[in-house]
Design an enzyme around this catalytic site. Structure first.
Site, PDB file in Angstrom:
ATOM      1  N   ASP A   1      43.091  37.809  28.972  1.00 46.76           N
ATOM      2  CA  ASP A   1      42.479  37.214  30.168  1.00 46.76           C
ATOM      3  C   ASP A   1      41.514  36.140  29.730  1.00 46.76           C
ATOM      4  O   ASP A   1      41.048  36.159  28.595  1.00 46.76           O
ATOM      5  CB  ASP A   1      41.642  38.289  30.889  1.00 46.76           C
ATOM      6  CG  ASP A   1      42.491  39.169  31.753  1.00 46.76           C
ATOM      7  OD1 ASP A   1      43.630  38.803  32.005  1.00 46.76           O
ATOM      8  OD2 ASP A   1      41.983  40.231  32.163  1.00 46.76           O
TER       9      ASP A   1
ATOM     10  N   ASP B   1      41.961  43.862  33.810  1.00 45.60           N
ATOM     11  CA  ASP B   1      40.851  44.617  34.374  1.00 45.60           C
ATOM     12  C   ASP B   1      41.151  45.173  35.764  1.00 45.60           C
ATOM     13  O   ASP B   1      40.685  46.220  36.126  1.00 45.60           O
ATOM     14  CB  ASP B   1      39.556  43.781  34.381  1.00 45.60           C
ATOM     15  CG  ASP B   1      39.796  42.365  34.886  1.00 45.60           C
ATOM     16  OD1 ASP B   1      40.875  42.119  35.456  1.00 45.60           O
ATOM     17  OD2 ASP B   1      38.905  41.511  34.709  1.00 45.60           O
TER      18      ASP B   1
ATOM     19  N   ASP C   1      46.764  44.901  37.316  1.00 45.26           N
ATOM     20  CA  ASP C   1      47.153  44.644  35.925  1.00 45.26           C
ATOM     21  C   ASP C   1      47.761  45.891  35.268  1.00 45.26           C
ATOM     22  O   ASP C   1      48.376  45.800  34.207  1.00 45.26           O
ATOM     23  CB  ASP C   1      45.923  44.244  35.083  1.00 45.26           C
ATOM     24  CG  ASP C   1      45.377  42.900  35.507  1.00 45.26           C
ATOM     25  OD1 ASP C   1      46.159  42.101  36.056  1.00 45.26           O
ATOM     26  OD2 ASP C   1      44.183  42.639  35.287  1.00 45.26           O
TER      27      ASP C   1
HETATM   28  P1  ATP Z   1      41.261  35.919  34.497  1.00 44.54           P
HETATM   29  O1  ATP Z   1      42.582  36.491  34.885  1.00 44.54           O
HETATM   30  O2  ATP Z   1      41.241  35.177  33.251  1.00 44.54           O
HETATM   31  O3  ATP Z   1      40.142  36.886  34.602  1.00 44.54           O
HETATM   32  P2  ATP Z   1      40.317  34.572  36.805  1.00 44.54           P
HETATM   33  O4  ATP Z   1      39.161  35.495  36.921  1.00 44.54           O
HETATM   34  O5  ATP Z   1      40.009  33.141  36.901  1.00 44.54           O
HETATM   35  O6  ATP Z   1      41.092  34.721  35.510  1.00 44.54           O
HETATM   36  P3  ATP Z   1      41.236  35.465  39.341  1.00 44.54           P
HETATM   37  O7  ATP Z   1      40.107  36.415  39.435  1.00 44.54           O
HETATM   38  O8  ATP Z   1      42.582  35.869  39.775  1.00 44.54           O
HETATM   39  O9  ATP Z   1      41.419  34.952  37.890  1.00 44.54           O
HETATM   40  O10 ATP Z   1      40.785  34.153  40.140  1.00 44.54           O
HETATM   41  C1  ATP Z   1      41.709  33.143  40.457  1.00 44.54           C
HETATM   42  C2  ATP Z   1      41.035  32.100  41.307  1.00 44.54           C
HETATM   43  O11 ATP Z   1      40.579  32.673  42.515  1.00 44.54           O
HETATM   44  C3  ATP Z   1      39.830  31.449  40.654  1.00 44.54           C
HETATM   45  O12 ATP Z   1      40.191  30.308  39.947  1.00 44.54           O
HETATM   46  C4  ATP Z   1      38.939  31.098  41.831  1.00 44.54           C
HETATM   47  O13 ATP Z   1      39.251  29.811  42.308  1.00 44.54           O
HETATM   48  C5  ATP Z   1      39.336  32.116  42.886  1.00 44.54           C
HETATM   49  N1  ATP Z   1      38.349  33.194  42.970  1.00 44.54           N
HETATM   50  C6  ATP Z   1      37.878  33.958  41.978  1.00 44.54           C
HETATM   51  N2  ATP Z   1      37.001  34.861  42.413  1.00 44.54           N
HETATM   52  C7  ATP Z   1      36.912  34.675  43.752  1.00 44.54           C
HETATM   53  C8  ATP Z   1      36.171  35.316  44.797  1.00 44.54           C
HETATM   54  N3  ATP Z   1      35.351  36.327  44.584  1.00 44.54           N
HETATM   55  N4  ATP Z   1      36.350  34.856  46.054  1.00 44.54           N
HETATM   56  C9  ATP Z   1      37.178  33.850  46.301  1.00 44.54           C
HETATM   57  N5  ATP Z   1      37.894  33.209  45.385  1.00 44.54           N
HETATM   58  C10 ATP Z   1      37.770  33.605  44.119  1.00 44.54           C
END
Ligand code: ATP
Length: 754
Positions: free
Chosen positions: A168, A478, A482
């Site tokens: 991740d 996490d 997943d």
């Molecule tokens: P990883 O898988 O590496 O942890 P990540 O945390 O960026 O990556 P996601 O959590 O799926 O992956 O987030 C994807 C997208 O969703 C982010 O790029 C962001 O634009 C949006 N995002 C993340 N957190 C939130 C939230 N709490 N509310 C709304 N949109 C969010």
């Protein structure tokens, strides 16, 4: 959910009860429904009355049953168990042959029985399985100290074979410490200004202040209300919240950063929160990549506030806000917003888009025809230790692949920064992945370094594709979604702050969620496997030495060389502590500079078996030589047996140092770098000395004190063994080097043709 109970109230609540029912689809909950301990809330929220706790819950009852199930042995343990059985069967056969031929030759039955028993005791490596288990257990405790919690013992072995790490981004390769750096609306672009370590506000290049702009006020209201961060209660009560420290608020770092952004832009989060109350929530989901809430203000007006990945948000918007006026979202404005998003993402910022609409209906359908307000770009710096860990992986022949839900440009910028992505590497998005066939993916896979904007379901496909190529995959995760990919991976890795379901599916939990911890766990996996090979080499060559001594002695028509009790003494002082200490050898310096071991590779690969047999024969011949020499010179069987006992123990204790390295002889090894081994050998030597020179021991073990001259003779014999075996090892490795060289020069023209 921490206990069993009945729901008193709930809003859009759904729970994952797969741990209890095996049903993977989330269960929608209504008031008065039961909720169960250990299950996870997938969406919504609710309040329940606790009815059962601990072992009285449904989960507790299952846990009670589970304690009765025994842990499976690891593949290595099974392999060794099998090996021990073969050895035992072989030795029984030898014993039978020796005893029967002896009796047929006219030897006394009792003597032959004693010989048979002695041989059996000599042949069985009693300590092997115990030493393997102890070493694996000690490795697990060492890993925990480095923040890698191993949930399944076999993972320790598999870790050493990892060829791909699918990691991740957020929180694993980056710090998950978000700070909003830029805010953009179609009209303004504002940057965070910091003076003397304190945020003083967001300003545009023309000096406009975020605090004076209506559009930013609207954006801030969405950011604060479409947010599940909790303020510390006393601050909330006093309306005192004004801090730039993310740690001061509790919740998801992305959402906490938005609270801090609001405060830095001089809007009071407490005031905004008092103004509105939430009536409905569509929670964030990494599949939908957005979150929405429906709120009501004091006048009773209702609004939907949404935030999420800008590309996903824009698809839901038909209007945009400019200086407080709602306007039609034309293709040119859409393009402008997209390029603002792209520009921020290229700077490695994680970008969120914000939108709203009035008088929505309370369902997911409300997320349409929204009014776009603006973007917020937050920095999430790469973890310092990740740089080094990625380099270590490169040298160790392990491919690092970043898998993230984040924007392709943000992901690429961070991957480039960490040197995961270079000029030859490819970046694939979730959409591209959907359009690819399995064959196309298989062709591309070796070049791909980043998978961006992927959903959790993609992870499963990626793991399967790598596994099909024969790779050994470590996959991190996490979220609940997943879990299938983590379960499918050879090494499923859950984050310490992840959900229980994910941890349940994983074989390793990273307590600090850091990529570097995973790499050090892989290193530990390699070390432990190497160490297991070391003590297997040691234990088996010692056993072969004992068999050769006894068997050859018998064939040569000598009296029984060692009595069963004496062989037990040999095994006691050589098989126990020294073997365990060998299992605690520190990592060899080049352990992470070699390619990973093949998973199907047998424990005796690389000619280990011939080394073991050769060294075993040397030990046996030396012992026999001393026995014969002492027997002839003293005509005393007690003295001859004592000489053989001392030689067998000393050659084995010298051999334990040889087993520290496979490729070089004892004279090129640092003998003192493992003090536990030195202490174990010293202790064993003391026991040997006592069993030879203490009268009571002479009586018990049927030994006789040796003279200085005899001891000198033993020392000479014992010194000859490592010299001979060093010559053999360097000869063997020179031959192997030459063969490798030949293979390389044979392959070169082929590469040239390509
Ligand atoms: P990883 O898988 O590496 O942890 P990540 O945390 O960026 O990556 P996601 O959590 O799926 O992956 O987030 C994807 C997208 O969703 C982010 O790029 C962001 O634009 C949006 N995002 C993340 N957190 C939130 C939230 N709490 N509310 C709304 N949109 C969010």
């Amino acid at each position: 959910i921490p206990a069993d109970g009945k729901l008193l109230s709930c809003t859009g609540l759904s729970c994952d009860e797969s741990m209890l029912t095996g049903e993977s689809a989330a269960v929608q909950k209504q008031i008065h429904d039961e909720v169960s301990m250990g299950c996870t809330v997938k969406s919504g929220h609710g309040i329940f009355q606790v009815e059962q706790t601990g072992m009285h819950t449904r989960m507790g009852q299952i846990a009670g049953m589970l304690t009765e199930i025994e842990e499976e042995p690891t593949p290595l343990q099974k392999h060794l168990g099998q090996l021990s059985k073969y050895i035992a069967a072989g030795c029984l056969l030898i014993c039978a042959v020796v005893s029967i031929t002896g009796v047929l030759r006219g030897e006394a039955l009792f003597d032959m029985l004693i010989t048979g028993v002695s041989l059996a005791v000599a042949a069985v490596p009693e300590g092997l399985c115990a030493v393997v288990t102890i070493s694996l257990a000690l490795a697990v405790s060492r890993m925990v100290k480095k923040n890698a919690l191993v949930r399944r013992l076999h993972a320790v072995e598999t870790l050493g074979c990892a060829t791909v790490i699918c990691s991740d981004k957020t929180g694993t390769l980056t710090e998950n410490r978000m700070t909003v750096q830029e805010i953009a609306t179609p009209k303004y672009h504002l940057y965070l200004e910091v003076s003397k370590g304190k945020e003083i506000g967001f300003f545009s290049e023309n000096g406009e202040n975020a605090a004076d702009l209506d559009d930013i006020r609207q954006l801030t209201e969405i950011a604060v209300l479409c947010n599940n961060t909790q303020l510390p209660q006393e601050r909330e009560e006093k309306g005192l919240f004004r801090t730039s420290k993310v740690e001061a608020v509790q919740g998801d770092p992305t959402e906490s950063a938005l609270f801090v952004m609001a405060e830095s832009a001089h809007f009071s989060t407490v005031k905004i929160m008092r103004e509105f109350s939430r009536t409905f929530e569509i929670p964030f989901d990494s599949q939908r990549k957005r979150m929405s809430v429906i709120v009501r203000n004091r006048q009773g007006d209702r609004w939907i506030f949404s935030k999420g990945a800008p590309d996903y948000m824009l698809e839901l918007c038909s209007y945009y806000l400019e200086n407080g006026q709602v306007k039609l979202l034309t293709p040119s404005i859409r393009k402008k917003i997209q390029s603002q998003n792209e520009e921020m993402a290229r700077k490695a910022l994680r970008v969120l888009g914000f939108a709203y609409q009035s008088e929505p209906e309370e369902s997911e359908r409300a997320e349409s025809d929204l009014i776009f307000v603006g973007l917020a770009g937050m920095i999430d710096p790469p973890r310092q230790e990740a740089y080094q860990a990625v380099q270590t992986c490169k040298k160790a022949g392990i491919q690092t692949v970043m898998i993230t839900g984040d924007h392709v440009s943000t992901a690429s910028a961070i991957a480039r920064d960490l040197k995961i992505l270079d000029t030859n590497g490819r970046v694939l998005t979730g959409k591209e992945l959907d359009q690819m066939t399995d064959v196309q993916l298989d062709r591309e896979l070796d070049q791909v370094r980043v998978f961006a904007r992927v959903a959790p379901a993609h992870k499963l496909r990626i793991v399967k594709a790598f596994k099909k190529k024969g790779r050994v995959v470590a996959m991190t995760g996490d979220g609940v979604n997943d879990a299938p990919a983590i379960k499918e991976a050879d090494i499923g890795v859950a984050m310490g702050n992840g959900t229980d379901v994910t941890k349940e599916a994983a074989s390793v939990v990273l307590l600090d969620s850091s990529f570097a911890t995973l790499v050090s766990a892989i290193e530990e996996g390699r070390v432990i496997y190497k160490n297991i090979r070391k003590f297997i080499r040691y234990l088996l060559s010692c056993n072969i030495g004992e068999i050769v001594t006894m068997f050859l002695g018998m064939l040569m028509g000598m009296p029984v060389v060692l009595l069963p009790i004496q062989i037990l003494i040999v095994n006691l002082v050589t098989d126990g502590l020294p073997a365990i200490a060998l299992g605690l050898e520190p990592a060899e310096k080049d352990i992470m500079q070699k390619p990973p071991r093949k998973k199907q590779e047998g424990i005796f690969s690389d000619g280990l078996l011939s080394t073991i047999v050769f060294r075993g024969i040397l030990i046996g011949l030396t012992t026999l030589a001393v026995f014969t020499s002492f027997y002839h010179s003293s005509q005393n069987l007690l003295v001859a047996r004592t000489g053989a006992l001392a030689t067998l123990v000393i050659t084995q204790l010298i051999h334990v140092f040889e087993c520290k390295r496979e490729e070089v002889g004892i004279f090129k090894i640092n003998l003192l770098d493992n003090w536990k081994l030195v202490a174990a050998v010293a202790f064993s030597t003391l026991i040997l000395a006592l069993s030879i020179h203490l009268p009571i021991c002479n009586l018990l073990f049927q030994t006789a004190p040796l003279t200085w001259r005899q001891m000198g003779e033993i020392a000479l014999y014992c010194a000859a063994v490592p010299i001979l075996s060093s010559i053999a090892i360097s000869f063997k490795h020179k031959k192997r080097k030459d063969r490798k060289q030949e293979e390389i020069s044979f392959q070169l023209p082929v590469q040239g043709e390509n």
